[in-house]
Design an enzyme around this catalytic site. Structure first.
Site, PDB file in Angstrom:
ATOM      1  N   ASP A 161      11.089   3.909  -5.694  1.00  0.00           N
ATOM      2  CA  ASP A 161       9.666   3.553  -5.554  1.00  0.00           C
ATOM      3  C   ASP A 161       9.412   2.654  -4.336  1.00  0.00           C
ATOM      4  O   ASP A 161      10.011   1.591  -4.207  1.00  0.00           O
ATOM      5  CB  ASP A 161       9.169   2.821  -6.814  1.00  0.00           C
ATOM      6  CG  ASP A 161       9.152   3.731  -8.036  1.00  0.00           C
ATOM      7  OD1 ASP A 161       9.494   4.917  -7.902  1.00  0.00           O
ATOM      8  OD2 ASP A 161       8.805   3.235  -9.122  1.00  0.00           O
ATOM      9  N   ASP A 179      12.717  -1.803  -0.405  1.00  0.00           N
ATOM     10  CA  ASP A 179      11.427  -2.426  -0.078  1.00  0.00           C
ATOM     11  C   ASP A 179      11.173  -3.739  -0.808  1.00  0.00           C
ATOM     12  O   ASP A 179      10.143  -4.366  -0.595  1.00  0.00           O
ATOM     13  CB  ASP A 179      10.271  -1.451  -0.412  1.00  0.00           C
ATOM     14  CG  ASP A 179      10.064  -1.296  -1.917  1.00  0.00           C
ATOM     15  OD1 ASP A 179      11.070  -1.062  -2.621  1.00  0.00           O
ATOM     16  OD2 ASP A 179       8.923  -1.434  -2.377  1.00  0.00           O
ATOM     17  N   ASP A 210      16.809   2.966  -2.609  1.00  0.00           N
ATOM     18  CA  ASP A 210      15.844   2.671  -3.669  1.00  0.00           C
ATOM     19  C   ASP A 210      14.845   3.832  -3.726  1.00  0.00           C
ATOM     20  O   ASP A 210      14.750   4.637  -2.785  1.00  0.00           O
ATOM     21  CB  ASP A 210      15.136   1.353  -3.317  1.00  0.00           C
ATOM     22  CG  ASP A 210      13.965   1.065  -4.236  1.00  0.00           C
ATOM     23  OD1 ASP A 210      14.168   1.040  -5.460  1.00  0.00           O
ATOM     24  OD2 ASP A 210      12.840   0.875  -3.721  1.00  0.00           O
TER      25      ASP A 210
HETATM   26 MG   LIG Z   1      11.162  -0.199  -4.617  1.00  0.00          MG
END
Ligand SMILES: [Mg+2]
Length: 258
Positions: free
Chosen positions: A13, A199, A11
């Site tokens: 961000d 995240d 991923d």
């Molecule tokens: Mg993310």
């Protein structure tokens, strides 16, 4: 294609990019190491292909495909290479086949001018134009009532379209997640061992599907719940947020494979 020793799905961000500043420079030496050891790094993001393209080039990852629009599709390898947009046009056709009463309250990015995409996403104009260049899925705003919304979702489902509620946007797509695109790319590379890092809740399936899943803590959101796999060590929870946690986890795990 020769099967690589390892493959990394990540991923962007809050995982590889700092949540607030988008800095990834602490991860640059590790990315370099991966490239030199022929370990593909597959950027796996909710962003569109035009949003990912510059970053993929800056990171030196143009030799690898990337996963865009939350797994709805795969962007081919090659500098500036863009995916075909047929899946998106089919979505728009399904949308426009609805009776007016159901269609009218849904305003997709394709129904908005770039100023409206900018104001509804908070992105600057140039970035909004990239976010609106969809190839596989369509985010939009619902302005009708709850019953209308339920009827809209049901009518789209009859047309094979899944609607996913992301809080602000109701996103239409063909039902694929990051883990589906990950399986597609893994197969292209001959199913090597994998690391997947993320995240947020939309990363959970790919983290669980990988040989080594890594949860990167994001101090700006609620922590992910405990995942199956944390107990037996196939999922690790990093201590440091992005990008240092990413660099630490990947450099440690890759040593087992090179
Ligand atoms: Mg993310």
């Amino acid at each position: 294609m020769k099967t690589p020793p390892l493959i990394v799905f990540t991923d962007l961000d809050g995982t590889l990019l700092d949540h607030a500043t988008y800095d990834w420079s602490p991860a640059a030496p590790v990315l370099q190491d991966l490239i030199q050891n022929d370990i593909p790094v597959i950027l796996t993001s909710s962003k569109t292909a035009p949003e990912i393209a510059d970053l993929r080039s800056a990171m030196g990852l143009d030799a690898y495909p990337a996963i865009c629009e939350n797994g709805a599709g795969v962007m081919p390898a090659g500098q500036g290479a863009m995916p075909e947009r047929d899946a998106y046009w089919r979505l728009r056709e399904a949308l426009d086949s609805l009776p007016t009463a159901l269609r009218a309250p849904y305003r997709g990015f394709g129904d908005m001018d770039v100023e409206h995409v900018a104001s509804s996403t908070g992105l600057p104009l140039e970035d909004a134009a990239k976010a609106a260049t969809r190839a596989f899925s369509e985010p939009g705003l619902w302005s009708g009532d709850d019953q209308g919304r339920a009827d809209f979702i049901a009518a789209m489902a009859e047309r094979g379209v899944h609607a996913r509620d992301g809080g602000r946007f109701l996103t239409l797509g063909w039902g694929r997640r990051k883990s589906d695109a990950m399986a597609e790319v893994l197969a292209q590379y001959g199913n090597p061992p994998s690391i997947a890092l993320g995240d947020a809740p939309n990363d959970i399936e790919m983290i669980e599907a990988a040989t080594h899943g890594v949860i990167i803590p994001n101090p700006h959101r609620d922590p992910l719940p405990p995942l199956k796999g944390e107990g037996d060590g196939h999922i690790l929870r990093e201590q440091m947020p992005a990008p240092n946690g990413w660099a630490n986890a990947v450099s440690t795990l890759m040593r087992r494979y090179i």
